[in-house]
Motif scaffolding. Sequence first.
Motif, PDB file in Angstrom:
ATOM      1  N   SER A  87       0.813  -1.032  -0.124  1.00  9.19           N
ATOM      2  CA  SER A  87       0.029   0.043   0.006  1.00  9.19           C
ATOM      3  C   SER A  87       0.707   1.276  -0.106  1.00  9.19           C
ATOM      4  CB  SER A  87      -0.991   0.026   1.285  1.00  9.19           C
ATOM      5  OG  SER A  87      -2.084  -0.877   1.026  1.00  9.19           O
ATOM      6  N   ASP A  88       0.382   2.220  -0.759  1.00  6.75           N
ATOM      7  CA  ASP A  88       1.267   3.571  -0.719  1.00  6.75           C
ATOM      8  C   ASP A  88       0.482   4.298   0.458  1.00  6.75           C
ATOM      9  OD1 ASP A  88       2.679   5.435  -1.923  1.00  6.75           O
ATOM     10  OD2 ASP A  88       0.918   6.589  -2.313  1.00  6.75           O
ATOM     11  N   ILE A  89       1.044   4.609   1.543  1.00  8.51           N
ATOM     12  CA  ILE A  89       0.624   5.350   2.473  1.00  8.51           C
ATOM     13  C   ILE A  89       1.616   6.448   2.752  1.00  8.51           C
ATOM     14  CG2 ILE A  89      -0.822   3.425   3.653  1.00  8.51           C
ATOM     15  CD1 ILE A  89       1.566   2.849   5.457  1.00  8.51           C
ATOM     16  N   ARG A 244       9.109   2.339 -10.835  1.00  8.22           N
ATOM     17  CA  ARG A 244       7.936   3.189 -11.596  1.00  8.22           C
ATOM     18  C   ARG A 244       6.652   2.948 -11.389  1.00  8.22           C
ATOM     19  NH1 ARG A 244       9.840   2.132 -16.289  1.00  8.22           N
ATOM     20  NH2 ARG A 244       8.079   0.730 -17.121  1.00  8.22           N
ATOM     21  N   SER A 245       6.394   1.808 -11.251  1.00 10.23           N
ATOM     22  CA  SER A 245       4.964   1.097 -11.117  1.00 10.23           C
ATOM     23  C   SER A 245       4.934   1.845  -9.637  1.00 10.23           C
ATOM     24  CB  SER A 245       4.911  -0.110 -11.080  1.00 10.23           C
ATOM     25  OG  SER A 245       4.883  -0.511 -12.171  1.00 10.23           O
ATOM     26  N   LEU A 246       5.465   1.624  -8.555  1.00 10.61           N
ATOM     27  CA  LEU A 246       4.904   2.152  -7.374  1.00 10.61           C
ATOM     28  C   LEU A 246       4.935   3.878  -7.383  1.00 10.61           C
ATOM     29  CD1 LEU A 246       7.292   0.116  -4.783  1.00 10.61           C
ATOM     30  CD2 LEU A 246       4.970  -0.168  -5.429  1.00 10.61           C
ATOM     31  N   ARG A 247       5.813   4.417  -8.162  1.00 10.92           N
ATOM     32  CA  ARG A 247       5.929   5.831  -8.192  1.00 10.92           C
ATOM     33  C   ARG A 247       4.591   6.496  -8.813  1.00 10.92           C
ATOM     34  NH1 ARG A 247      12.099   7.428  -9.571  1.00 10.92           N
ATOM     35  NH2 ARG A 247      12.861   7.525  -7.310  1.00 10.92           N
ATOM     36  N   ARG A 267       7.020  15.901  -7.951  1.00 15.54           N
ATOM     37  CA  ARG A 267       7.999  15.615  -7.040  1.00 15.54           C
ATOM     38  C   ARG A 267       8.093  14.884  -6.044  1.00 15.54           C
ATOM     39  NH1 ARG A 267       7.364  21.410  -7.630  1.00 15.54           N
ATOM     40  NH2 ARG A 267       6.517  21.560  -5.595  1.00 15.54           N
ATOM     41  N   MET A 268       6.852  14.777  -5.454  1.00 19.68           N
ATOM     42  CA  MET A 268       6.601  13.765  -4.412  1.00 19.68           C
ATOM     43  C   MET A 268       6.613  12.302  -4.861  1.00 19.68           C
ATOM     44  SD  MET A 268       3.626  15.502  -1.971  1.00 19.68           S
ATOM     45  CE  MET A 268       3.587  14.178  -0.797  1.00 19.68           C
ATOM     46  N   SER A 269       6.585  12.292  -6.235  1.00 17.74           N
ATOM     47  CA  SER A 269       6.389  10.556  -6.816  1.00 17.74           C
ATOM     48  C   SER A 269       7.925  10.677  -7.305  1.00 17.74           C
ATOM     49  CB  SER A 269       5.417  10.551  -7.858  1.00 17.74           C
ATOM     50  OG  SER A 269       4.169  10.925  -7.443  1.00 17.74           O
ATOM     51  N   GLY A 270       8.869  11.307  -6.912  1.00 11.68           N
ATOM     52  CA  GLY A 270      10.268  11.076  -7.526  1.00 11.68           C
ATOM     53  C   GLY A 270      10.639  11.173  -8.804  1.00 11.68           C
TER      54      GLY A 270
END
Length: 299
Positions: A87-89, A244-247, A267-270
């Motif tokens: 999970s992205d938290i 990349r998939s997680l970002r 920016r928060m996604s890298g």
Amino acid sequence: MSSQPGSISSRSDSGSLEVIVPDGETAIRWASHGYPSSLAKWHYHPQIEIHLIREGSGQFMAGDGLMPFEAGHVALIGSNLPHNWISDIRPGERLTHRDILCHVRPQTIRLLSSAFPETAGFEQVLRRALHAVVLSGESAHQVADLLVAMGDHEESRRVADLVAMLAVFEHAPEAESRTLVTPEYNPMVAVGAEDGINAAISYISDHLDEVSLQDAAEAAAMSASTFSRFFKRVAGIGFADFVRSLRIGRACRLLSCTDMPIARIQRMSGYANASNFNRRFLEETSLTPSAYRKNHSAR
């Protein structure tokens, strides 16, 4: 897996194996937990698993497959197939009621089928489970409702719940049932790999906006070249593609759940470069970030 009522964890010489013991004299184990949790990790076990995600979004890993998930995601995991839901938290965030699941040995299902020929189709369900079955639509809703209700039922009623869920998997329309793992996947690649994969996943998730191959390799106590080959062989996806998939999954969550400017989400996604972010987002979702936000807001 950390000790819980009805379960113990055992480590063999060849790697980590989750050993699940049903409560008392029962054949079915039902459980629920939140996220983060010591139970939420890349792992495998002899039992088949029916799993519901109730909150949050992220990436579902099974064998050599990877796909995004949202609340309402339902999956059937086969015996000894490694799997994980990431999970992205936000930092410090906890999803209190993320997971509901049940476990049962495939041998138990086969004994049932030998006594009741009406359930012979469950053998095909077990074979498909080795490739991770994911339901959608009405089929997913039916299994989700049954799995939630199972938690409140007496032990004898849980047998009926299990049969009903397996029947949904057996008869789900083709449009509502898909497998994630390729036919070529060999689950033996998971043996002995759990510690390295979990260390890498944990590090990547915690440093998603700035992670590098070298950093992740050091977290897994490997050289960069060794780690790159290891991750691809075990997870079935290259390191860069996984990151990349997680970002992009994080960007999707922020676009749909916040009013943050897209530049900040980038920016928060890298992603330091807007054009690179837009191109990668389009590749993953077939939409631009602004179109994704507009579509979600219209729901």
